[in-house]
Each structure stands twice: as structure tokens, then as C-alpha cells.
Design an enzyme around this catalytic site. Structure first.
Site, short mmCIF file in Angstrom:
data_model
loop_
_atom_site.label_atom_id
_atom_site.label_comp_id
_atom_site.label_asym_id
_atom_site.label_seq_id
_atom_site.Cartn_x
_atom_site.Cartn_y
_atom_site.Cartn_z
N LEU A 459 0.82 -1.20 0.00
CA LEU A 459 0.00 0.00 0.00
C LEU A 459 0.86 1.26 0.00
CD1 LEU A 459 -2.99 0.79 0.21
CD2 LEU A 459 -2.63 1.00 2.66
N PRO A 466 -4.21 -0.42 -8.88
CA PRO A 466 -5.12 -0.29 -7.75
C PRO A 466 -4.41 -0.55 -6.42
CG PRO A 466 -5.59 -2.27 -9.01
CD PRO A 466 -4.44 -1.60 -9.67
N VAL A 467 -5.01 -0.08 -5.35
CA VAL A 467 -4.49 -0.35 -4.02
C VAL A 467 -5.17 -1.60 -3.49
CG1 VAL A 467 -4.50 0.43 -1.63
CG2 VAL A 467 -3.97 2.02 -3.46
N ASP A 537 -18.66 -2.11 17.89
CA ASP A 537 -17.56 -2.90 18.44
C ASP A 537 -16.34 -2.01 18.65
OD1 ASP A 537 -16.42 -5.14 19.49
OD2 ASP A 537 -15.95 -6.08 17.58
#
Ligand SMILES: *[C@@H]1O[C@H](CO)[C@@H](O)[C@H](O)[C@H]1NC(C)=O
Ligand SMILES: *[C@@H]1O[C@H](CO)[C@@H](O)[C@H](O)[C@H]1NC(C)=O
Ligand SMILES: *[C@@H]1O[C@H](CO)[C@@H](O)[C@H](O)[C@H]1NC(C)=O
Ligand SMILES: *[C@@H]1O[C@H](CO)[C@@H](O)[C@H](O)[C@H]1NC(C)=O
Ligand SMILES: *[C@@H]1O[C@H](CO)[C@@H](O)[C@H](O)[C@H]1NC(C)=O
Ligand SMILES: *[C@@H]1O[C@H](CO)[C@@H](O)[C@H](O)[C@H]1NC(C)=O
Ligand SMILES: *[C@@H]1O[C@H](CO)[C@@H](O)[C@H](O)[C@H]1NC(C)=O
Ligand SMILES: *[C@@H]1O[C@H](CO)[C@@H](O)[C@H](O)[C@H]1NC(C)=O
Ligand SMILES: *[C@@H]1O[C@H](CO)[C@@H](O)[C@H](O)[C@H]1NC(C)=O
Ligand SMILES: *[C@@H]1O[C@H](CO)[C@@H](O)[C@H](O)[C@H]1NC(C)=O
Ligand SMILES: CC(=O)N[C@H]1CO[C@H](CO)[C@@H](O)[C@@H]1O
Length: 751
Positions: A459, A466-467, A537
Site C-alpha cells: 500500500l 489499484p491499491v 464494536d
């Protein structure tokens, strides 16, 4: 071999106890309590004598303890159940080679019951060895195989180095631990811990006849339920299982280390190490690490995963036997197959389950030479066979272990579990994918595009394309949660937000594919949304930190959206993490933006105190308070954690001592008034009633300004969701944290 120290009077001289001269023995060779006599092992490490367990106690016992340790630590007791009430006790070796304790009236209090075979002119001696083992043997025969009797064959609550913990099949001796009733009463309590040799052996901890904990079977490296039993520099360990004996033993790596294993009066298996600098025993390991180590918590075909918000899940292909019960976190009735096996029809297959503690092995058969293929074939041959696994995981795996019963006591480990294979319907034709609102990418496409996920494509580091966010492979994460996360993020699309292009679920991989952002600005994807999101959460482990320690909230697996003017909603499926869940959500499934405020409050208090609001251990004892209703027990059990931090902070707060809460590492580096304010705000966020909690904008205002704060009231958990009306007792129907730090239950009796 090093020298031995024989049974002798004090430490001055050595006495040989001979069979020929019994009067001499009694006259000179005995150990009297009144005389304060002891014997000490050659290396001075262990001492044997009479003692009282505590200063208050007048009961006298004969025992062995560490000689050089300032806190008297008893490792073995002879007359555990028959204390002498005065100091008249005498310990002696009689002419038959039997060790015994007699009291003032010469009544036998305890006897080794040993029988001795003697050669001519050979004297029998009793000796305390350097290992802490008290033995009876022929004077000139030091072969351990020929001991007539040894205290290591009759352990109490302590498993010492070099002791063989297990079963001697030849002598029919079972060497297991029995806990003391309490620190001042060495008599055996209900807790026992020992090998069970039904099926493939495992160590079972029982309370009476009720199973508490299982070590799992030995897998060649360790017990499959003890992942933390690793090679270490403190001790080496060994497991032996053949026709003659079955045992587990350990040796200390360095004689300067003092370490022992015990079964505590509370039924906890502990390894302790003596810390000379601090003059105390330090807990190094406990076998029962967490809630998932409670035997059979998830019932048959359930699997326990402590990292999940709800610990128990059904194995793949299984569903809860009783759905309602399961939902309330009462899991013991376990799971049942969604589809019956088709044994005769030959339609059965197997599902591989990796990284798990192997199920209870009492109904198993094994073969050391079979390989996994033969093992599988063997299992298929017998319709009662429910699973199979390798016996030994070393060098690629060998041996065969077959289960012939419901699979109980399975837990998932994040690292280094053992692979077993659970019999299932053949799943090859099942379609795992659900209705996805997003394009599904093919795994190979992504692999190709990222050069097989090469580092160059990490990344932000790649210059084009694309990532890829690679979702970690969690063995038991539900597809539901993943799908929810995907859809939640998908719904959040906005021109200011990073676009989710699609996802991929294949080969156990779950990936999200995002639009590429050349300036790595992936982070703002939640904050600009018009949709109000309730995370459900919020907890420390879901707050990720970037390289500048900026917090980013992650894991929207449980998130729900609220639209328009809705302020709260209801769910039948309460999910989240106990300890962070607000009471109204945990009990009634009502969630609102105030549920996250509660979670935020717990986080604030955790950050300040550096303590985790979690920990289910020993809840057992508390549960007994509640009697028989399983449903009540399970709800109660889940809620213990909700109150703990809030109540502790509240108590300090009320006594004006809340600065004591501050984590030692923060002391001196923080501004007291700020911390005081943060604690105050934290307490407001964990109030019982959602309406008493501030909303997030107000929290931000409170944190960033000096505006006066409302006084918090005692946080807690209520069983009645209504706020008490005027005149009603406000303490009724509450679970309260009593001053003894145990949860007590107050029920309001109708008048
Ligand atoms: C123990 O030894 C003492 C003398 O040391 C003797 O008076 C006594 O009778 C002995 N007791 C027994 C039970 O042998
Ligand atoms: C017990 O007695 C010993 C010796 O008199 C003393 O050193 C120790 O502090 C006492 N322990 C307690 C808990 O009172
Ligand atoms: C010695 O032990 C016997 C059997 O336990 C008991 O009946 C007796 O009272 C004891 N005698 C003394 C003096 O303690
Ligand atoms: C010795 O035998 C007696 C009588 O059978 C029994 O009561 C006692 O428990 C035995 N002692 C030990 C240490 O096994
Ligand atoms: C054992 O530990 C002591 C103290 O830590 C150390 O000095 C000694 O070298 C160690 N011995 C071995 C064999 O590792
Ligand atoms: C599952 O069933 C299919 C056909 O019904 C069969 O070809 C395949 O070998 C089976 N898989 C397993 C693991 O038994
Ligand atoms: C184990 O399996 C092998 C190969 O199938 C077989 O020859 C052997 O008899 C089995 N051993 C036992 C104890 O069943
Ligand atoms: C399977 O279990 C049932 C019930 O326990 C038993 O009656 C049957 O004989 C078993 N079958 C085999 C092949 O072991
Ligand atoms: C699985 O389901 C998807 C979507 O419903 C469908 O397109 C696909 O053909 C199915 N695959 C199999 C193997 O049935
Ligand atoms: C990726 O790995 C596969 C299998 O290991 C290999 O066939 C393929 O050539 C690799 N692709 C790239 C781009 O390295
Ligand atoms: C501030 C910054 O780093 N801007 C960069 C964003 O990405 C474009 C394209 O790679 C660069 O040209 C900018 O310098």
C-alpha cells in the site's frame, strides 16, 4: 553421581537406620517435632520436618519444603488428612523399612505402607534426595528403579522438576495432583489434575467428577491445548508414552532457577518461579489462560475463539442445537449437523480445521504408524468415526488419531495450532458466496496484478495500479461479518470517500479492492459520511494507529447505519465485545449512538488506567451465586465485565482517589486536572442509562473546554431496562460490585 544425605538428626551427623537394631533406630534415628528435628538434602535445597501451615494453626504435619526460600513453601505433606494436634509427633523408619509417624500415645498417624526386600546384611535407609524426593532404599543400591518407596509416587499439590507425572502401568501407580483445601489445610480438596488414559492420553482437571479443563493430547511437541508450552530457557520438558509408563516430566535448565508447578486451592494449574530479588513466587504460566479453556464451553461441535466478540461458534456445517439459548451466550448444548452424514451412501467428506486445540480424546483410537491417508480411509470405514488427525505433527506429521464421539472442547488459536479434520458432508458442491452487491474479483487476477502480492506493491509504495487491502485470513471469522463490512463501506460511498471497487473471497483470502489514492489519503473514508454509523464494536484493538500515532477506527464488521431521524434501533443478534457493550445493548439488543459512547467511555478509562476491561477467569465461582437458571447465568456471566472497570473507577472517584487510577507510565507526564476531567467524562460515558450519557459532540466539547460537567452516578448494569420511577428503590434489580470485589446480586422482593 552426587552424594546423598540420609535421614539424620538435625544436620550434624548421618544415621543409618538398620533393620537389625530397631531399638537403636528409635533411640537415635527418629525425628521428633518437640525436638525441632529436621533433615536436609545434601545440596541444602530441601528440608523435611514438622510444620504448621500457618501461624494461627496448631495442626502439625510432616512435610518437605524449600530450605533456602524465605517464605516457607511446602512441596509435599505426609499426613495430609491426619494432622497431629500437638507437637508430640515422631517420624521414624521401623525395622520393616516402613516410614511412619506416631503421636504421643504411639498411635500410628501415617505410614508409607512400603514393603522391603532385603539382601543379607544390607541396611535399609530413608533419604531426602536433592530433588526433594524422600525415598526408602537399600543402603548401597542407588538405582531409582529399586527404590522401595518414594514420595514422588504420591504427590500432593506440587509437581516438582524430575518428578514423573503420570501413570506407571507396571506398578499400577497413578501420580496426579490434588489441591489443598486451603492455604492452611493440606487435606485433598475436590480438585484433581492427572492423566486420563482412556483413548489417547490427555491431562484432565476435575472438580469432583466435573471436568474443568483438558490439556488436549500430546502432539509430538506439546499438549495441543497448551500453545504456550514452548522451548524456553527455564526448563526442558518431555512426554513418554509406552507400554510401561505414561508421564510428563520437566527439568530445570539451570540449577540456580527455582520453579514448581502447582494445583492451587482454587483449581488453577500454575507454574511459579522464585524471584530472589523480590522474595516472592512469580506466576510464569497458567494452563487455563482464558474463558475458552473452560472445558466444553461451546458444547459438542462448537469451537471457542477468544478473539471473537462471542467466543463460541459452530464448526462449519453445524448449527446451534438451541438457537435462542445460543444467542444468550449459553453454549454448552453445542451444535448439530445441518445435514446428516451419509455414511452408507459414501457421500461423506472431511473439512480441514487448522490451528485448533484437538477435541477431548477419551473416545479415540490411535495408530502410531499410519499416515494421514490411511487414517482418513480408516475413518471412512467406520460410520461412528467423527474426525481424524495426525498423532505427531513433527516432520510433516505422522500417526493417526481417530475420534468416535461428539467433538468437544475445541478452541481456535491464532498461532501454531494442530490440524484435525472433521467429518462432514461433502462440501465441494456448496456455494459459499452470497449475494454480493459488489463485483467479485478472481484471486488470480489480483495475484497477477500485484505481482503475487510482492512487497513492491505494498500500500502506497507502488507507483501505479489499484491499491489492495489484504484482509487477514482468520480461520473462524464469519463470512457474515466480512460481508457486512464490505456492504457498510460500500454504502458509505461519497465523493470525499475512497471508492471500493470490489472484493474477492477465494482460497481463504478475503480482500477489499479500493480505488488508488496517490497521496495515501485512504483514511477519511468514514468521517465525512452523512450516514450515521454505529460501530457496535468500538474497542482498543479496533483502534489502529498510523505511523504518527493518529488513531483510525477500523473493523466495521458489526457496524449498522441509522438513517434520517432514527436515534435507536433494535437487533436480535447482539454482537460486539463484552466489556465494551452498553447494558441496554447487551441485554435488550437496543443500540443507538449512545452505545458507542459507552464503548468510548470504557476506552477512555482503559487508556488512563492502562488496564483492560476484560477477563473471564474464575467466573465459575461467582456463577454459583446464581443458582440453577442457565439463562440467567449466561447473561450474568457476560455482564460481569461490563461493570468491572466502571465500578472500580467509580469507587476511586467517589473517595476522591481517582488519580490512583493513572497508569504508572503516565504519572508525571500528564496534567492532573486534565486527567481528572477525562476520568470524569469517561464515567459519564459509562452511565447505566443511555440518556445519562453525553452524545459524542458533547463529549468533544467537554474534553476541549472547561464547561462544568454533570456529576456522574454509579455506573452499573441493570436487569430492568426502565429507569426507576420516583420513590422506587434505585438499588433494586441491580447487580452490584460489593466491597469484597465480588459481584453480588440483589433481587427486589415484591411486598
Ligand atoms: C525417638 O528418639 C528418642 C531419643 O532420641 C526416644 O526417646 C524415643 O523413644 C524415640 N521415639 C520413637 C517413637 O521411636
Ligand atoms: C509467622 O511467624 C513467623 C515467626 O514467628 C513470623 O516471622 C511471621 O511473620 C509470621 N507470619 C505471619 C503471617 O504472621
Ligand atoms: C493419637 O492418635 C490417635 C489416633 O488418631 C488418637 O485417638 C489419640 O487421641 C492420639 N493421642 C494423642 C495423645 O494425641
Ligand atoms: C497405608 O495403609 C493404611 C491401611 O490400609 C491406609 O489407611 C493408609 O491410607 C495407607 N497410607 C498411605 C500413605 O497410603
Ligand atoms: C545459571 O544461572 C546463573 C545465574 O543466573 C549463571 O551465573 C550461570 O552461568 C548459569 N549456568 C548455566 C549452566 O547456564
Ligand atoms: C465430494 O463429492 C464429490 C462428488 O460427489 C467427489 O468427487 C469428491 O471426491 C468428494 N470429496 C471428498 C472430500 O470426499
Ligand atoms: C497400525 O496400522 C498399521 C498399518 O495399517 C497396521 O499394520 C498395524 O497393525 C496397526 N497397529 C495397531 C496397533 O493397530
Ligand atoms: C457405532 O456406535 C453404535 C452406538 O454406540 C454401536 O451400536 C455400533 O456398533 C457402532 N458401530 C461401529 C461400526 O463401531
Ligand atoms: C454460486 O452462486 C453465484 C451467485 O449466486 C453463481 O453465479 C455461481 O454460478 C454459483 N456457483 C456454483 C458453483 O454454484
Ligand atoms: C505468481 O506465482 C505463481 C505460482 O507461484 C506463478 O506461476 C506466477 O508466474 C507468479 N506471477 C508473477 C507475476 O510473479
Ligand atoms: C501533497 C502531495 O504529496 N501531493 C502529491 C499528490 O500526488 C500527486 C500525484 O502523484 C503529486 O503530483 C503531488 O505532489
Amino acid at each position: 553421581m552426587k552424594g546423598f544425605s540420609f535421614l539424620f538428626l538435625s544436620t550434624i551427623s548421618t544415621f543409618f537406620l538398620t533393620s537389625a537394631a530397631i531399638s537403636t533406630i528409635s533411640a537415635t534415628g527418629n525425628i521428633t517435632d518437640a525436638g525441632g528435628h529436621t533433615i536436609v538434602s545434601d545440596d541444602q535445597n530441601f528440608v523435611l520436618g514438622f510444620f504448621s501451615p500457618t501461624n494461627d494453626s496448631t495442626n502439625r504435619y510432616l512435610g518437605i519444603w524449600y530450605n533456602k526460600i524465605q517464605i516457607r513453601t511446602v512441596v509435599w505433606v505426609a499426613n495430609r488428612e491426619t494432622p497431629i494436634s500437638d507437637t508430640s509427633g515422631v517420624f521414624l523408619l521401623d525395622d520393616q523399612g516402613v516410614l511412619m509417624i506416631v503421636n504421643r500415645s504411639n498411635s500410628m498417624i501415617w505410614s508409607s505402607n512400603s514393603s522391603v526386600s532385603r539382601t543379607r546384611n544390607n541396611r535399609v535407609v530413608a533419604q531426602l534426595l536433592d530433588t526433594g524426593n524422600l525415598v526408602i532404599r537399600n543402603e548401597n543400591d542407588i538405582d531409582p528403579e529399586n527404590y522401595f518407596w518414594q514420595s514422588f509416587d504420591y504427590p500432593g499439590d506440587t509437581f516438582l522438576p524430575n518428578m514423573k507425572f503420570g501413570i506407571d502401568f507396571r506398578k499400577g501407580l497413578e501420580k496426579y495432583l490434588t489441591a489443598w483445601k486451603s492455604v492452611d489445610d493440606p487435606s485433598p480438596s475436590e480438585f484433581t489434575n492427572g492423566f486420563d488414559s482412556d483413548g489417547y492420553p490427555q491431562i484432565l482437571l476435575r472438580k469432583g467428577s466435573v471436568l474443568q479443563y483438558s490439556s488436549g493430547p500430546w502432539n509430538g511437541l506439546r499438549f495441543s491445548g497448551m500453545p504456550n508450552l514452548q522451548t524456553n530457557d527455564i526448563y526442558t520438558f518431555r512426554f513418554v508414552y509406552d507400554d510401561d509408563e505414561l508421564y510428563y516430566t520437566y527439568e530445570l535448565a539451570n540449577s540456580s532457577i527455582v520453579s514448581r508447578m502447582i494445583l492451587s486451592p482454587e483449581g488453577s494449574i500454575q507454574r511459579l518461579i522464585w524471584i530472589e530479588q523480590k522474595l516472592e513466587w512469580n506466576l510464569y504460566l497458567t494452563a487455563q489462560m482464558d474463558n475458552c479453556d473452560r472445558y466444553g464451553l461451546c458444547g459438542a461441535y462448537g469451537i471457542c475463539n477468544i478473539a471473537e466478540s462471542r467466543a463460541c461458534e459452530c464448526l462449519r456445517g453445524f448449527e446451534p442445537r438451541f438457537t435462542d439459548e445460543w444467542r444468550t451466550t449459553y453454549w454448552s448444548n453445542g451444535c448439530v449437523r445441518k445435514a446428516e452424514l451419509n455414511c452408507e451412501g459414501g457421500g461423506d467428506g472431511f473439512v480441514k480445521q487448522s490451528g485448533v486445540k484437538l477435541p477431548d480424546t477419551r473416545k479415540t483410537r490411535f495408530n502410531r504408524t499410519m499416515n494421514l491417508d490411511e487414517c482418513r480411509a480408516e475413518c471412512l470405514k467406520n460410520c461412528n468415526c467423527t474426525a481424524y488427525a495426525n498423532l505427531d505433527v513433527r516432520s510433516g506429521g505422522s500417526g493417526c488419531l481417530l475420534w468416535f464421539d461428539d467433538l468437544v472442547d475445541i478452541r481456535a488459536y491464532s498461532v501454531d495450532g494442530v490440524t484435525s479434520v472433521v467429518r462432514e458432508r461433502n462440501f465441494t458442491n456448496e456455494n459459499e458466496t452470497k449475494d454480493w452487491e459488489l463485483p467479485l474479483f478472481n484471486f488470480n487476477t489480483i495475484a497477477d496484478a500485484t505481482n503475487n502480492f510482492s512487497d513492491d506493491f505494498k500500500l502506497g509504495e507502488g507507483g501505479y495500479g489499484p491499491v489492495y487491502k489484504r484482509h487477514s485470513v482468520k480461520s473462524n471469522q464469519g463470512l457474515d461479518e466480512f460481508q457486512n463490512e464490505v456492504q457498510c463501506i460500500a454504502k458509505l460511498q461519497h465523493r470525499n470517500l475512497v471508492k471500493l471497487l470490489g472484493c474477492c473471497i477465494e482460497e481463504g483470502e478475503r480482500m477489499l479492492i479500493y480505488e488508488y489514492m496517490p497521496n495515501k489519503s485512504l483514511n477519511s473514508f468514514i468521517f465525512d459520511s452523512r450516514l450515521r454509523i454505529i460501530h457496535r464494536d468500538l474497542k482498543a484493538s479496533n483502534i489502529l494507529l498510523d505511523k504518527d500515532m493518529n488513531p483510525r477506527i477500523s473493523d466495521f464488521g458489526l457496524a449498522r447505519g441509522l438513517e434520517g431521524s432514527d436515534t435507536k434501533a433494535n437487533t436480535k443478534r447482539v454482537m460486539g465485545t463484552y466489556g465494551y457493550m452498553s447494558p441496554e445493548y447487551a441485554i435488550d439488543g437496543i443500540y443507538s449512538t449512545k452505545s458507542d459512547v459507552f464503548g468510548f467511555g470504557v476506552l477512555v478509562l482503559e487508556i488512563i488506567s492502562g488496564k483492560k476491561n476484560r477477563g473471564f477467569r474464575h467466573a465459575d465461582h461467582d456463577l454459583n451465586l446464581l443458582g440453577h437458571s442457565n439463562r440467567v447465568i449466561s447473561i450474568f456471566y457476560a455482564l460481569i465485565n461490563i461493570v468491572s472497570v466502571g465500578i472500580q473507577v467509580w469507587r476511586l472517584y467517589k473517595n476522591g482517589k481517582h488519580l490512583e487510577l493513572i497508569d504508572g507510565m503516565m504519572k508525571g507526564t500528564c496534567v492532573e486536572s486534565e486527567v481528572r476531567r477525562a476520568i470524569h467524562i469517561g464515567l459519564l460515558c459509562v452511565q447505566k442509562y443511555p440518556e445519562d450519557r453525553p452524545d459524542m459532540p458533547l463529549v468533544i466539547l467537554m474534553l476541549g473546554s472547561e464547561i462544568p460537567l454533570p456529576e456522574p452516578i454509579q455506573p452499573g448494569f441493570y436487569t430492568d431496562r426502565r429507569r426507576p420511577q420516583e420513590g422506587e428503590s434505585s438499588s433494586s434489580n441491580y447487580l452490584e460490585w460489593s466491597s469484597s470485589n465480588r459481584l453480588t446480586v440483589t433481587y427486589l422482593q415484591p411486598r
